[in-house]
Design a protein around this motif. Structure first.
Motif, PDB file in Angstrom:
ATOM      1  N   VAL A   1       0.840  -1.204   0.000  1.00 25.39           N
ATOM      2  CA  VAL A   1       0.000   0.000   0.000  1.00 25.39           C
ATOM      3  C   VAL A   1       0.870   1.248   0.000  1.00 25.39           C
ATOM      4  O   VAL A   1       0.601   2.218  -0.716  1.00 25.39           O
ATOM      5  CB  VAL A   1      -0.948  -0.005   1.211  1.00 25.39           C
ATOM      6  N   ARG A   2       1.936   1.221   0.797  1.00 25.59           N
ATOM      7  CA  ARG A   2       2.831   2.385   0.876  1.00 25.59           C
ATOM      8  C   ARG A   2       3.500   2.694  -0.447  1.00 25.59           C
ATOM      9  O   ARG A   2       3.721   3.857  -0.784  1.00 25.59           O
ATOM     10  CB  ARG A   2       3.925   2.120   1.922  1.00 25.59           C
ATOM     11  N   SER A   3       3.858   1.665  -1.187  1.00 16.47           N
ATOM     12  CA  SER A   3       4.611   1.867  -2.420  1.00 16.47           C
ATOM     13  C   SER A   3       3.735   2.242  -3.610  1.00 16.47           C
ATOM     14  O   SER A   3       4.253   2.586  -4.676  1.00 16.47           O
ATOM     15  CB  SER A   3       5.406   0.597  -2.759  1.00 16.47           C
ATOM     16  N   THR A   4       2.421   2.188  -3.439  1.00 16.86           N
ATOM     17  CA  THR A   4       1.513   2.540  -4.536  1.00 16.86           C
ATOM     18  C   THR A   4       1.299   4.053  -4.575  1.00 16.86           C
ATOM     19  O   THR A   4       0.872   4.635  -3.579  1.00 16.86           O
ATOM     20  CB  THR A   4       0.150   1.844  -4.359  1.00 16.86           C
ATOM     21  N   PRO A   5       1.600   4.712  -5.686  1.00 21.51           N
ATOM     22  CA  PRO A   5       1.345   6.162  -5.775  1.00 21.51           C
ATOM     23  C   PRO A   5      -0.115   6.474  -5.441  1.00 21.51           C
ATOM     24  O   PRO A   5      -1.019   5.732  -5.835  1.00 21.51           O
ATOM     25  CB  PRO A   5       1.672   6.482  -7.236  1.00 21.51           C
ATOM     26  N   PHE A   6      -0.327   7.587  -4.746  1.00 16.76           N
ATOM     27  CA  PHE A   6      -1.663   7.877  -4.231  1.00 16.76           C
ATOM     28  C   PHE A   6      -2.712   7.983  -5.324  1.00 16.76           C
ATOM     29  O   PHE A   6      -3.832   7.486  -5.173  1.00 16.76           O
ATOM     30  CB  PHE A   6      -1.639   9.168  -3.406  1.00 16.76           C
ATOM     31  N   ILE A   7      -2.370   8.613  -6.428  1.00 17.91           N
ATOM     32  CA  ILE A   7      -3.351   8.787  -7.502  1.00 17.91           C
ATOM     33  C   ILE A   7      -3.785   7.429  -8.060  1.00 17.91           C
ATOM     34  O   ILE A   7      -4.947   7.212  -8.401  1.00 17.91           O
ATOM     35  CB  ILE A   7      -2.773   9.694  -8.619  1.00 17.91           C
ATOM     36  N   ILE A   8      -2.839   6.472  -8.134  1.00 13.25           N
ATOM     37  CA  ILE A   8      -3.167   5.128  -8.607  1.00 13.25           C
ATOM     38  C   ILE A   8      -3.991   4.390  -7.558  1.00 13.25           C
ATOM     39  O   ILE A   8      -4.945   3.674  -7.890  1.00 13.25           O
ATOM     40  CB  ILE A   8      -1.884   4.353  -8.948  1.00 13.25           C
ATOM     41  N   LEU A   9      -3.635   4.570  -6.298  1.00 15.33           N
ATOM     42  CA  LEU A   9      -4.391   3.931  -5.214  1.00 15.33           C
ATOM     43  C   LEU A   9      -5.844   4.389  -5.217  1.00 15.33           C
ATOM     44  O   LEU A   9      -6.771   3.587  -5.051  1.00 15.33           O
ATOM     45  CB  LEU A   9      -3.741   4.268  -3.870  1.00 15.33           C
ATOM     46  N   MET A  10      -6.058   5.683  -5.433  1.00 21.47           N
ATOM     47  CA  MET A  10      -7.422   6.222  -5.478  1.00 21.47           C
ATOM     48  C   MET A  10      -8.260   5.529  -6.545  1.00 21.47           C
ATOM     49  O   MET A  10      -9.413   5.153  -6.303  1.00 21.47           O
ATOM     50  CB  MET A  10      -7.399   7.728  -5.759  1.00 21.47           C
ATOM     51  N   VAL A  11      -7.667   5.371  -7.720  1.00 24.46           N
ATOM     52  CA  VAL A  11      -8.391   4.753  -8.836  1.00 24.46           C
ATOM     53  C   VAL A  11      -8.581   3.258  -8.586  1.00 24.46           C
ATOM     54  O   VAL A  11      -9.648   2.700  -8.862  1.00 24.46           O
ATOM     55  CB  VAL A  11      -7.639   4.989 -10.158  1.00 24.46           C
ATOM     56  N   ALA A  12      -7.563   2.605  -8.042  1.00 25.65           N
ATOM     57  CA  ALA A  12      -7.598   1.151  -7.864  1.00 25.65           C
ATOM     58  C   ALA A  12      -8.678   0.704  -6.884  1.00 25.65           C
ATOM     59  O   ALA A  12      -9.249  -0.379  -7.024  1.00 25.65           O
ATOM     60  CB  ALA A  12      -6.229   0.643  -7.411  1.00 25.65           C
ATOM     61  N   ILE A  13      -8.946   1.533  -5.878  1.00 24.67           N
ATOM     62  CA  ILE A  13      -9.912   1.113  -4.850  1.00 24.67           C
ATOM     63  C   ILE A  13     -11.267   1.796  -5.014  1.00 24.67           C
ATOM     64  O   ILE A  13     -12.052   1.846  -4.055  1.00 24.67           O
ATOM     65  CB  ILE A  13      -9.361   1.366  -3.428  1.00 24.67           C
ATOM     66  N   ILE A  14     -11.566   2.303  -6.213  1.00 25.16           N
ATOM     67  CA  ILE A  14     -12.863   2.942  -6.436  1.00 25.16           C
ATOM     68  C   ILE A  14     -14.034   2.037  -6.058  1.00 25.16           C
ATOM     69  O   ILE A  14     -14.994   2.499  -5.405  1.00 25.16           O
ATOM     70  CB  ILE A  14     -12.981   3.426  -7.904  1.00 25.16           C
ATOM     71  N   PRO A  15     -14.029   0.741  -6.416  1.00 26.08           N
ATOM     72  CA  PRO A  15     -15.149  -0.120  -5.981  1.00 26.08           C
ATOM     73  C   PRO A  15     -15.285  -0.172  -4.463  1.00 26.08           C
ATOM     74  O   PRO A  15     -16.405  -0.129  -3.936  1.00 26.08           O
ATOM     75  CB  PRO A  15     -14.779  -1.488  -6.555  1.00 26.08           C
ATOM     76  N   PHE A  16     -14.156  -0.257  -3.761  1.00 24.38           N
ATOM     77  CA  PHE A  16     -14.197  -0.275  -2.290  1.00 24.38           C
ATOM     78  C   PHE A  16     -14.697   1.067  -1.752  1.00 24.38           C
ATOM     79  O   PHE A  16     -15.477   1.116  -0.796  1.00 24.38           O
ATOM     80  CB  PHE A  16     -12.809  -0.587  -1.735  1.00 24.38           C
ATOM     81  N   THR A  17     -14.253   2.159  -2.373  1.00 21.08           N
ATOM     82  CA  THR A  17     -14.700   3.492  -1.953  1.00 21.08           C
ATOM     83  C   THR A  17     -16.213   3.637  -2.110  1.00 21.08           C
ATOM     84  O   THR A  17     -16.889   4.164  -1.223  1.00 21.08           O
ATOM     85  CB  THR A  17     -13.979   4.579  -2.771  1.00 21.08           C
TER      86      THR A  17
ATOM     87  N   LEU B   1     -18.338   1.222  -2.074  1.00 16.53           N
ATOM     88  CA  LEU B   1     -18.965   0.347  -1.081  1.00 16.53           C
ATOM     89  C   LEU B   1     -19.036   1.020   0.278  1.00 16.53           C
ATOM     90  O   LEU B   1     -20.048   0.924   0.981  1.00 16.53           O
ATOM     91  CB  LEU B   1     -18.170  -0.960  -0.986  1.00 16.53           C
ATOM     92  N   VAL B   2     -17.979   1.726   0.647  1.00 21.20           N
ATOM     93  CA  VAL B   2     -17.908   2.361   1.969  1.00 21.20           C
ATOM     94  C   VAL B   2     -18.657   3.681   2.003  1.00 21.20           C
ATOM     95  O   VAL B   2     -19.449   3.937   2.926  1.00 21.20           O
ATOM     96  CB  VAL B   2     -16.436   2.578   2.376  1.00 21.20           C
ATOM     97  N   ALA B   3     -18.401   4.548   1.006  1.00 19.46           N
ATOM     98  CA  ALA B   3     -18.952   5.909   1.025  1.00 19.46           C
ATOM     99  C   ALA B   3     -20.206   6.075   0.184  1.00 19.46           C
ATOM    100  O   ALA B   3     -20.881   7.105   0.280  1.00 19.46           O
ATOM    101  CB  ALA B   3     -17.892   6.905   0.552  1.00 19.46           C
ATOM    102  N   GLY B   4     -20.530   5.082  -0.654  1.00 22.46           N
ATOM    103  CA  GLY B   4     -21.697   5.191  -1.505  1.00 22.46           C
ATOM    104  C   GLY B   4     -21.464   5.964  -2.782  1.00 22.46           C
ATOM    105  O   GLY B   4     -22.349   6.075  -3.631  1.00 22.46           O
TER     106      GLY B   4
ATOM    107  N   ALA C   1     -15.932  10.603  -0.067  1.00 19.23           N
ATOM    108  CA  ALA C   1     -15.307   9.511  -0.808  1.00 19.23           C
ATOM    109  C   ALA C   1     -13.789   9.617  -0.755  1.00 19.23           C
ATOM    110  O   ALA C   1     -13.089   8.600  -0.690  1.00 19.23           O
ATOM    111  CB  ALA C   1     -15.785   9.519  -2.252  1.00 19.23           C
ATOM    112  N   ALA C   2     -13.260  10.822  -0.781  1.00 17.25           N
ATOM    113  CA  ALA C   2     -11.807  11.012  -0.770  1.00 17.25           C
ATOM    114  C   ALA C   2     -11.186  10.542   0.537  1.00 17.25           C
ATOM    115  O   ALA C   2     -10.009  10.168   0.568  1.00 17.25           O
ATOM    116  CB  ALA C   2     -11.474  12.481  -1.008  1.00 17.25           C
ATOM    117  N   ILE C   3     -11.965  10.557   1.611  1.00 21.12           N
ATOM    118  CA  ILE C   3     -11.437  10.147   2.915  1.00 21.12           C
ATOM    119  C   ILE C   3     -10.999   8.686   2.897  1.00 21.12           C
ATOM    120  O   ILE C   3     -10.034   8.309   3.573  1.00 21.12           O
ATOM    121  CB  ILE C   3     -12.488  10.392   4.014  1.00 21.12           C
ATOM    122  N   VAL C   4     -11.682   7.838   2.121  1.00 22.42           N
ATOM    123  CA  VAL C   4     -11.372   6.402   2.105  1.00 22.42           C
ATOM    124  C   VAL C   4      -9.946   6.136   1.627  1.00 22.42           C
ATOM    125  O   VAL C   4      -9.148   5.525   2.354  1.00 22.42           O
ATOM    126  CB  VAL C   4     -12.403   5.626   1.262  1.00 22.42           C
ATOM    127  N   PRO C   5      -9.553   6.562   0.417  1.00 16.96           N
ATOM    128  CA  PRO C   5      -8.161   6.332   0.008  1.00 16.96           C
ATOM    129  C   PRO C   5      -7.157   7.112   0.842  1.00 16.96           C
ATOM    130  O   PRO C   5      -6.034   6.641   1.071  1.00 16.96           O
ATOM    131  CB  PRO C   5      -8.133   6.781  -1.454  1.00 16.96           C
TER     132      PRO C   5
END
Length: 217
Positions: A63-79, A81-84, A91-95
């Motif tokens: 998780v640490r080594s993943t650039p933040f902008i990529i992490l945001m996009v990668a976990i959109i389904p999880f975001t 699910l959590v934030a609706g 929604a930004a709080i999740v990533p």
């Protein structure tokens, strides 16, 4: 009624504070137990468990080594699910929280490693349990380092929140892109940059002051 630039700046500043504050709180609540677990299960820890320490460490590093902008996009389904939703401050709080948690885990772990092993051995010799050693010896002794780690994470989160704003997360980053860049209003961009600099300086100064106070104790 059309909002003024001052109103937009205040709203964006408030959204940035919410993103940074809530994600930092989540990161501390989740990151400290994980750091304690990594420290305790590592080599020479209170309860060495390589089978647990290594996979958990690899996950944190991933998780640490993943650039933040990529992490945001990668976990959109999880975001979603959590934030609706995947857009907006909530929604930004999740990533942000996920990235800050992984970041803090390693910083917290380093702070715990700096505790004098002699203090832990003394507590063991006095018959303290593992839980007592963790919460009455390790955490209090490492507190200045833990506060310094939180300060670093807060400063990083301000930058991450600006990135989140640039892709629909709201806050000062969103305001700077929409008005300062897309509408060719350099004064807005300059104001956003100044506010971000002042916010970072304020957080850093507060964190340094707390570390000095705790270190003197």
């Amino acid at each position: 009624m059309t909002p003024t630039l001052q109103d937009l700046l205040l709203e964006a500043f408030w959204e940035t504070l919410i993103m940074v504050g809530v994600s930092a709180l989540i990161a501390v609540v989740c990151g400290l137990p994980l750091a304690l677990l990594l420290h305790a299960t590592g080599p020479g820890g209170l309860s060495a468990r390589p089978w647990l320490n290594r996979p958990l460490g690899l996950l944190v590093n991933a998780v640490r080594s993943t650039p933040f902008i990529i992490l945001m996009v990668a976990i959109i389904p999880f975001t979603r699910l959590v934030a609706g939703t995947s857009i907006g401050t909530g929604a930004a709080i999740v990533p942000l929280a996920l990235a800050a948690t992984a970041f803090l885990v390693r910083l917290f772990e380093n702070a715990l490693r700096e505790v004098d092993p002699g203090v832990v051995e003394a507590a063991r010799a006095m018959g303290a349990t593992r839980l007592q050693i963790v919460w009455k010896v390790l955490v209090p002794e490492a507190l200045p380092g833990l506060i310094a780690a939180v300060t670093v994470a807060l400063v990083s989160l301000v930058g991450f929140s600006a990135i989140a704003g640039a892709v629909g997360g709201g806050g000062l980053g969103d305001l700077g892109i929409r008005f300062g860049y897309q509408r060719f209003m350099p004064e807005v961009m300059a104001t956003v940059v100044i506010i971000l600099i002042l916010l970072v300086q304020g957080l850093q100064s507060l964190g340094d002051w707390l570390v000095r106070r705790l270190s003197r104790r």
